[in-house]
Enzyme design. Structure first.
Site, PDB file in Angstrom:
ATOM      1  N   LEU A   1      39.806  25.761  96.436  1.00 53.14           N
ATOM      2  CA  LEU A   1      40.700  25.494  95.580  1.00 53.14           C
ATOM      3  C   LEU A   1      40.536  25.059  94.227  1.00 53.14           C
ATOM      4  O   LEU A   1      39.650  24.353  93.796  1.00 53.14           O
ATOM      5  CB  LEU A   1      41.475  24.157  96.218  1.00 53.14           C
ATOM      6  N   ASP A   2      41.035  25.914  93.145  1.00 57.48           N
ATOM      7  CA  ASP A   2      41.083  25.591  91.692  1.00 57.48           C
ATOM      8  C   ASP A   2      39.700  25.772  91.178  1.00 57.48           C
ATOM      9  O   ASP A   2      39.247  25.011  90.120  1.00 57.48           O
ATOM     10  CB  ASP A   2      41.719  24.350  91.355  1.00 57.48           C
TER      11      ASP A   2
END
Lengths: 293, 293, 293, 293
Positions: free
Chosen positions: C236-237
């Site tokens: 994530l990210d």
């Protein structure tokens, strides 16, 4: 409070009143009425309501009042009375009194040089009363600027004594500035300078907390690098942020390039933060700062 | 004043008071006392003294007052009395009343699209009541947004009639916005909208006044290109500046590249200026503006 | 590769060659010699050496070659031969062929509107072939722009089927853009679009990973808020960053203000990243990107 | 060319080749082929075509070549042959040879201090061989930095002799830097340093040409103030611009505030321009500069 700090004639009779209290209708009228009554002319006024219903009200007034120094005791007496009535925390300062700074450095001089330049040019209305370092590298810079230099080596074993020695040396200084000091100061040291200890961290916090942020920034591949000036609290790099700035980099930037480019951001950000502090423009509100820039 | 403008429920009972007067000690106390007395809670206050001794004092207050609309007439009566006493010029507005805009365009739509987007998103608390253009190109944009579109062709010979027709069409609008209109409006037209006529010029004024500023910027070899929003006065591109911004270019930028990049600066600068205007944040002071941003 | 994408006459006969290989003396001479020999005129050339001794060499050439489309097969044959000799990874694209985009959105339209505007103005040389959303809110925006809209609801239970349905809908699109989609896509979905899936995250990564970054930024008291466009990877990210930008805020900014101000940064950052991607200006190098802007 | 300039070991064997010629297919292949053949490894390459058909081609190559100094004469012989064939203007420099600077100042030290800091830190790879001033104020700064200081008073009557004396003093210096010198130099003086004379003007040119630009900026009410570094030509403030930057101000800024804030922009802009010059990154193209930053 230190008794050092030379008078700056530009600021004679200029006063600053910073007030915090529960937000209630009428508080501005009362304070401005008080200053009008004593004959002060308000030249700047900034205020902030954290929440108009039931929040905290913060006000910074700058004013001119003839014979401010002579009348100060009387003003403080009346402010103390108002403070009781309105639940105010307040401070009254004379702009002509330049705060004293102790600057802690390690081996790099760019932030220190900037502070010295700004003090000498008058842009930073303060006085650097001593420079403390765990290395001797910057002693010539201090000597060139005519500022006492104290070499206080620090090792993991001698940290407590070193801090005690540093505390002794800086004495009743108004503000301690960690200008790329590269040492983590203890919770005890922090507690001696509540909201009077400013650090420059060479990243855009909260990204890249801790050591070697430029390496971490390079590893993550960011497109902007930054610097953050903040009040120091016991938790590492987590104190209230005063100022931040960034500069654009591209894929060509090595870690060394980032360090080099970052120096110019760091010096700008720390000098700005220190200037706002000595001009009484910063109010700490929990984990945040209010900056009346 | 127009009677159009729908109410915005976010701003019910939010008032704004903007005051200018000779700078005298006590003015803040009087005005804040007045608002406290009527029961208003001041939520934002910004002030400026052009010169503390003998200059002009400007104040913008934002406040919440229950039943503002109903009590407005009474407030205005009392302000009028204070105005006589202190030599005040003032305006009192209700934030819930959205000002009306007439937008003049020519063939390019980037600034118009931005204004439409910001109105629709609520970031620009205003209402576009008509779009006027000397070309038909943007009629579909107006139709798509549900805004009346008026085609008013202009030639050197018909300029006076065209302006008369446009005046008729815009009626009692609060603000006229020249959104890359590409026509020079007459001194008479300007006089109908004193401090209510905003233009976007596609250069960093006062550099590159007049036609084709990107070509001129290219010829001069500048390294930043900019845009300027200003109130329109009879002298071309010389009215009080509200907002400016620049963007960096390099030697690769052709004039066409500058036009393309400049569009994004122009739309940002004009939208910001119009927003400040409709929020009553701008005070014209001779050739300059005070912007309580 | 999709066969969609209309020709853009501005770019007829404009080719782009992007090459990566081990850094060895002579590589530039070989490639520029090849292009000179076939009669191409190099109009732009950018290169990067990750490390001059033993690193990776990256080159992007833009050139004009008469009848590029007709001669493409021949060029590719010769490039394949060179690739074997020099260990090159390469891609050859025709600028006139506009890549196709599938845009995934949720309920906010600011980034989508910007992409639509830039495609229509010609600043983003691509074609949006479909809009996919887990909500129906933006269906009118899609319809207004004449772009097919697909409503694909997502719940924790139906995520796999929803992604499968979306995959079916987007088909062989060149690039998938998550324009504030607000859903975490699966590792499997990511693997379908290696270096062809771009997300906009509404913070200055790596600060404030995950949900609600403006609230987190407010809680931390930062003085700049930002946005980050990055290629999506399963973590994530954490994918390679393409572009970042920040905007200054002060203590008055509420979380809602940050969201509002952040929208203008988000749309700018994502549109820039997508434009660079479709112009073949980005090369992923491990966790970083090389951007020949 | 000066024979001064100490060697910088970081840059041993690093060469730079800057070439201009009519744009013809094959030029890159020829030059990169030449460098490959002599065994140079190209570490950076930037190029610009003013117009792909019939324009001018500019190329800057940075390379590493063992025993560059020893092989230089041979390289130059071969480049001279190529130059004849392709109509090339070229220069070949060794990065290890630090150019010499003469810095002209008047009474303010901020730009001079910045140049001294950057030379000492290694960020500006040059050597300041003398400081020339029409006032004695900055003699202590020069002395503190160990740089020869020459006081050359200038009056309208003695301008010609003063310039002659200054010319004598600076001798064969590589670059003359006017670091807020506050004197207009003659056309004759300019002609002695073609594209080797850099000035910092304290405005965003072409706005506010001439004396007292901050006062003019204040009078016009601009919202950004700037600084411009440019090569000096006989026409006042009209030479090719190298670098510009701006800083935001608001209505509170007095002329004195602008001067104070402008200092930080001026020092940054001039130091950047001088660094690009000494790194051979600037090519003058008529009224513009190409900067391979």
């Amino acid at each position: 409070m230190s008794t050092a700090g030379q008078n700056d004639p530009r600021f004679t009779d200029v006063g600053r009143l910073v007030v915090r209290c529960p937000d209630r209708p009428g508080i501005v009228a009362v304070l401005s009425g008080f200053l009008a009554e004593v004959g002060a002319n308000i030249t700047d006024s900034q205020q902030h309501s954290s929440d108009p219903s039931g929040g905290t009200f913060t006000l910074r007034l700058e004013f001119v009042l003839a014979d401010l120094a002579g009348r100060r005791a009387g003003l403080e007496q009346r402010l103390a009375a108002l403070a009781g009535e309105w639940g105010m925390v307040w401070r009254l300062t004379e702009a002509s009194r330049r705060p004293t700074l102790a600057v802690f450095v390690s081996r790099t001089d760019h932030v220190l040089q900037e502070l010295i330049y700004r003090v000498r040019s008058g842009d930073l209305p303060a006085e650097i009363t001593c420079i403390v370092s765990n290395h001797r590298d910057l002693e010539p810079v201090a000597r060139g600027a005519g500022i006492p230099f104290h070499h206080v080596p620090v090792t993991p074993e001698t940290k407590a004594e070193a801090e005690a020695a540093a505390l002794e040396l800086v004495g009743g200084v108004d503000l301690v500035v960690l200008a790329r000091y590269m040492q983590i100061v203890s919770a005890d040291f922090c507690s001696r300078f509540p909201e009077r200890l400013i650090n420059i961290h060479h990243s855009f916090l909260p990204a890249f907390v801790g050591a070697n942020p430029y390496q971490a920034a390079h590893d993550r591949g960011v497109k902007l690098i930054g610097a953050t000036a903040h009040y120091v609290t016991p938790e590492l790099d987590a104190g209230p942020i005063i100022e931040q700035e960034v500069v654009r980099i591209d894929h060509r930037a090595t870690v060394e390039d980032m360090r080099r480019m970052g120096r110019y951001v760091e010096r700008q950000v720390l000098a700005q933060a220190v200037t706002w502090h000595v001009e009484d423009r910063i109010i700490v509100e929990g984990p945040r700062t209010i900056v009346f820039a």
